[in-house]
Design a protein around this motif. Structure first.
Motif, PDB file in Angstrom:
ATOM      1  N   HIS A  88       0.811  -1.213   0.000  1.00 60.43           N
ATOM      2  CA  HIS A  88       0.000   0.000   0.000  1.00 60.43           C
ATOM      3  C   HIS A  88       0.851   1.274   0.000  1.00 60.43           C
ATOM      4  O   HIS A  88       0.371   2.338  -0.384  1.00 60.43           O
ATOM      5  N   LEU A  89       2.091   1.160   0.429  1.00 63.34           N
ATOM      6  CA  LEU A  89       2.962   2.338   0.479  1.00 63.34           C
ATOM      7  C   LEU A  89       3.924   2.401  -0.697  1.00 63.34           C
ATOM      8  O   LEU A  89       4.794   3.263  -0.742  1.00 63.34           O
ATOM      9  N   GLY A  90       3.787   1.484  -1.638  1.00 65.44           N
ATOM     10  CA  GLY A  90       4.630   1.522  -2.821  1.00 65.44           C
ATOM     11  C   GLY A  90       6.100   1.305  -2.474  1.00 65.44           C
ATOM     12  O   GLY A  90       6.430   0.588  -1.521  1.00 65.44           O
ATOM     13  N   PRO A  91       7.025   1.940  -3.213  1.00 67.50           N
ATOM     14  CA  PRO A  91       8.452   1.742  -2.953  1.00 67.50           C
ATOM     15  C   PRO A  91       8.846   2.019  -1.500  1.00 67.50           C
ATOM     16  O   PRO A  91       9.674   1.305  -0.933  1.00 67.50           O
ATOM     17  N   LEU A  92       8.251   3.031  -0.878  1.00 68.42           N
ATOM     18  CA  LEU A  92       8.608   3.337   0.503  1.00 68.42           C
ATOM     19  C   LEU A  92       8.279   2.165   1.423  1.00 68.42           C
ATOM     20  O   LEU A  92       9.040   1.855   2.351  1.00 68.42           O
ATOM     21  N   GLY A  93       7.153   1.504   1.188  1.00 64.38           N
ATOM     22  CA  GLY A  93       6.795   0.354   2.006  1.00 64.38           C
ATOM     23  C   GLY A  93       7.858  -0.722   1.962  1.00 64.38           C
ATOM     24  O   GLY A  93       8.232  -1.293   3.002  1.00 64.38           O
ATOM     25  N   TYR A  94       8.400  -0.979   0.772  1.00 59.98           N
ATOM     26  CA  TYR A  94       9.417  -2.016   0.644  1.00 59.98           C
ATOM     27  C   TYR A  94      10.775  -1.549   1.155  1.00 59.98           C
ATOM     28  O   TYR A  94      11.580  -2.363   1.625  1.00 59.98           O
ATOM     29  N   VAL A  95      11.031  -0.248   1.087  1.00 61.64           N
ATOM     30  CA  VAL A  95      12.257   0.294   1.697  1.00 61.64           C
ATOM     31  C   VAL A  95      12.220   0.074   3.208  1.00 61.64           C
ATOM     32  O   VAL A  95      13.196  -0.368   3.817  1.00 61.64           O
ATOM     33  N   LEU A  96      11.082   0.374   3.834  1.00 60.52           N
ATOM     34  CA  LEU A  96      10.957   0.168   5.273  1.00 60.52           C
ATOM     35  C   LEU A  96      11.043  -1.313   5.616  1.00 60.52           C
ATOM     36  O   LEU A  96      11.705  -1.708   6.588  1.00 60.52           O
ATOM     37  N   LEU A  97      10.401  -2.135   4.818  1.00 57.81           N
ATOM     38  CA  LEU A  97      10.370  -3.576   5.062  1.00 57.81           C
ATOM     39  C   LEU A  97      11.767  -4.184   4.992  1.00 57.81           C
ATOM     40  O   LEU A  97      12.093  -5.104   5.753  1.00 57.81           O
ATOM     41  N   GLU A 224      15.292   2.996  -2.443  1.00 58.51           N
ATOM     42  CA  GLU A 224      15.220   4.350  -1.885  1.00 58.51           C
ATOM     43  C   GLU A 224      15.412   5.408  -2.962  1.00 58.51           C
ATOM     44  O   GLU A 224      14.940   6.540  -2.823  1.00 58.51           O
ATOM     45  N   GLN A 225      16.086   5.070  -4.047  1.00 60.09           N
ATOM     46  CA  GLN A 225      16.240   6.030  -5.138  1.00 60.09           C
ATOM     47  C   GLN A 225      14.874   6.416  -5.713  1.00 60.09           C
ATOM     48  O   GLN A 225      14.633   7.583  -6.051  1.00 60.09           O
TER      49      GLN A 225
END
Length: 349
Positions: A88-97, A224-225
């Motif tokens: 649901h958070l797109g790239p940021l979600g996977y960066v955090l994960l 993160e890019q």
């Protein structure tokens, strides 16, 4: 690391906004309850979660209130927030994960919070063996359902990335107490207080040492890019904050600038400057630290600068002091960071 720290390098319109991902959460929840969300809310189904697909905070509040009234559910925000996933958070979600640690994930969440919930800035403080996430006074304007959803999403995401049934030590809402606080206590698993002076999540410091289920620092750095590109597309930066940052940058070559010195340049008192910075979500020490951090990345990308020169440009009298600060920011030494982020204008490593 976590003293009055919030990333407000860009400031939204006064009202603030939420990304389409939150609206999509609501659509998905209503669909699971057998309701036509589009007809109920008078909107097309949101298809993205980019900055361009943001919704004004007032519209998000109205959607939640309309759905809550229709479902006769005053805690709908909790239920919506509890369904959040990395997708649901797109790239940021996977960066955090995929961050290397809980502290790294928290730092990224704070830095890019505007991509998640651009309504009020968040600060992270460490105090008396606790980690406190605190949202400023702007959180009063969005209403209880919006704050329910935001806080529930933070806790649910923390549970997702750690695989642990994380329970805060306390949760604070600025709104008046509801008729029944049981659903709040059931979800958060801790005391929940209302009519507080700020919106807060208070967590045990032991949370910082929990491993992340899918830690992959290399993947996080790559993704993160994309996050940085989306963050750069957000609305205009705060002129006051940018002015203070630029003044700090100009003085760093002569050493660490003091609050009173900058206040004098701005024709004000140190106390007034401290108050103004606080209104913009910063302490002076946190803004100085964050300015150095971002400058360090820019300087290290220039392969012509030796590490001792970078330290001097950032106002550190000793290379060791710069190394300690850099390790705190990135969990890497400046040398290793540079190896991972080579100068694009240079053919050497």
């Amino acid at each position: 690391m976590y003293t009055n720290h919030s990333d407000r390098s860009a400031r939204a319109a006064p009202e603030g906004s939420v990304p389409a991902s939150y609206v999509r959460l609501l659509f998905e929840y209503l669909a699971r309850q057998g309701h036509d969300a589009g007809a109920l809310l008078g909107l097309a189904v949101p298809v993205g979660a980019t900055a361009e697909a943001a919704y004004p905070a007032s519209q998000w509040r109205a959607m939640l209130e309309r759905a809550a009234d229709h479902l006769h559910d005053p805690t709908l925000g909790l239920r919506i927030g509890a369904t959040i996933t990395a997708a649901h958070l797109g790239p940021l979600g996977y960066v955090l994960l995929s961050s290397s640690s809980v502290p790294a994930a928290i730092e990224r969440y704070i830095r890019y919070q505007r991509l998640v919930h651009d309504v009020s800035p968040v600060r992270c403080l460490q105090h008396n063996g606790q980690v406190v996430l605190e949202w400023d006074a702007e959180s009063r304007s969005v209403g209880l359902l919006v704050n329910q959803c935001g806080l529930a999403a933070v806790i649910q995401f923390a549970r997702n990335v750690t695989g642990e049934a994380i329970a805060p030590e306390a949760v604070h809402f600025v709104e008046s107490p509801p008729d029944d606080a049981t659903p709040y206590r059931d979800f958060f698993g801790c005391p929940v207080r209302f009519a507080q002076d700020a919106t807060r999540i208070i967590l045990p410091a032991s949370l910082l040492s929990l491993p992340l289920r899918l830690a992959d620092p290399a993947l996080a750095a790559m993704l993160e890019q994309q996050v940085q590109a989306g963050f750069a597309a957000l609305p205009t930066k705060d002129p006051f904050e940018q002015d203070v940052r630029q003044r700090i940058s100009r003085h760093l070559l002569q050493g660490e600038p003091g609050l009173r010195h900058l206040a004098a340049e701005l024709n004000t008192s140190g106390r007034t400057l401290r108050r103004l910075l606080s209104q913009h979500g910063w302490s002076y020490r946190a803004l100085l630290d964050d300015t150095r951090k971002h400058l360090a990345e820019d300087y290290l990308r220039d392969s012509r600068l030796a590490l001792p020169e970078v330290a001097l440009l950032l106002g550190y009298s000793e290379q060791s002091a710069f190394n300690r600060a850099f390790l705190r920011w990135f969990n890497l030494t400046p040398r290793h960071w540079r190896l991972r982020n080579p100068d694009p204008t240079s053919h050497s490593n």
